[in-house]
Design an enzyme around this catalytic site. Structure first.
Site, mmCIF file in Angstrom:
data_model
loop_
_atom_site.group_PDB
_atom_site.id
_atom_site.type_symbol
_atom_site.label_atom_id
_atom_site.label_comp_id
_atom_site.label_asym_id
_atom_site.label_seq_id
_atom_site.Cartn_x
_atom_site.Cartn_y
_atom_site.Cartn_z
ATOM 1 N N SER A 133 0.832 -1.202 0.000
ATOM 2 C CA SER A 133 0.000 0.000 0.000
ATOM 3 C C SER A 133 0.866 1.252 0.000
ATOM 4 O O SER A 133 1.916 1.288 0.647
ATOM 5 C CB SER A 133 -0.910 0.017 1.232
ATOM 6 N N GLU B 273 -1.288 -3.103 14.164
ATOM 7 C CA GLU B 273 -2.018 -2.874 12.918
ATOM 8 C C GLU B 273 -3.248 -3.768 12.843
ATOM 9 O O GLU B 273 -4.310 -3.341 12.382
ATOM 10 C CB GLU B 273 -1.102 -3.140 11.720
#
Length: 177
Positions: A62, A149
Site C-alpha cells: 500500500s 495494525e
C-alpha cells in the site's frame, strides 16, 4: 519497529521527516509466492562490503506510489541455514528509489483511495546504516508493527459494520416523504 529497535541516529534521521509529513513510507513484507507465511520470504538482502544488495519482489504494498521510504523485510540468511524459519530475516528502513526499483500499481475494483503495488528489486543497494536492529532478527521486530495494525484493522471493521447496520435507517431519513 524504527521507534522500538532503531539506533538513536536512525530515529533522528527517520522519524522527524515522517512525523512532519515531509516523507511518506510504505511497508514491504508480502510476497507473491509465500502467502501468509512471512517466514518463507524469498527476497534476499546479501551483505556486500558497506551495503546490502536486495533482489526479489513484494506485492500488495500500500501507498508505494507516493512513498519516499520503505520498511523492508528481507532474508539475509538462507532459510536452510537457520535454526527456525523466523530466523535470518532482517529489517531495513531505507529510501524507495524508483530509478532503481520498479513500482507497479495493481488496479483493483475497490479500495481505490489507497494504491496497492508490486515492487521489483534487482541489485537494489541499501546502506548498512539502514538496517534496523540486529541482522537476522527482523521477524521479531516486524511483529511489533503488525500486531497493533491488526487491532486497528479490527476496529475499522467494527466501525464499518456499525455504519452498515445504520445505513437502512439513514437511507430512510434521507428520502423525503
Amino acid at each position: 519497529p524504527v521507534v522500538m529497535f532503531g539506533t538513536p541516529e536512525q530515529k533522528a534521521r527517520a522519524l522527524p521527516p515522517l512525523v512532519a509529513g515531509l516523507e511518506k513510507a510504505c511497508f514491504g513484507v508480502t510476497e507473491p509466492t509465500t502467502g501468509l507465511d512471512t517466514t518463507r520470504l524469498k527476497t534476499r538482502a546479501e551483505k556486500r562490503h558497506d551495503r546490502y544488495v536486495v533482489n526479489g519482489q513484494k506485492v500488495w504494498i500500500s501507498t508505494a506510489q507516493v512513498a519516499d521510504r520503505i520498511l523492508l523485510l528481507a532474508r539475509t540468511t538462507p532459510i536452510e541455514q537457520c535454526a527456525k524459519p523466523s530466523d535470518g530475516l532482517s529489517l531495513f528502513y531505507t529510501a524507495l528509489d524508483r530509478s532503481r526499483a520498479s513500482v507497479r500499481e495493481i488496479h483493483k475494483m475497490g479500495r481505490a483511495c489507497v494504491d496497492s503495488n508490486e515492487i521489483f528489486f534487482e541489485d537494489y543497494e541499501v546502506p548498512l546504516d539502514d538496517r534496523i536492529g540486529d541482522e537476522g532478527q527482523g521477524f521479531r521486530m516486524i511483529l511489533h508493527g503488525l500486531n497493533p495494525e491488526r487491532i486497528l484493522i479490527a476496529a475499522e471493521a467494527v466501525g464499518l459494520g456499525r455504519v452498515a447496520l445504520a445505513a437502512p435507517s439513514l437511507a430512510r431519513a434521507a428520502v423525503p416523504g
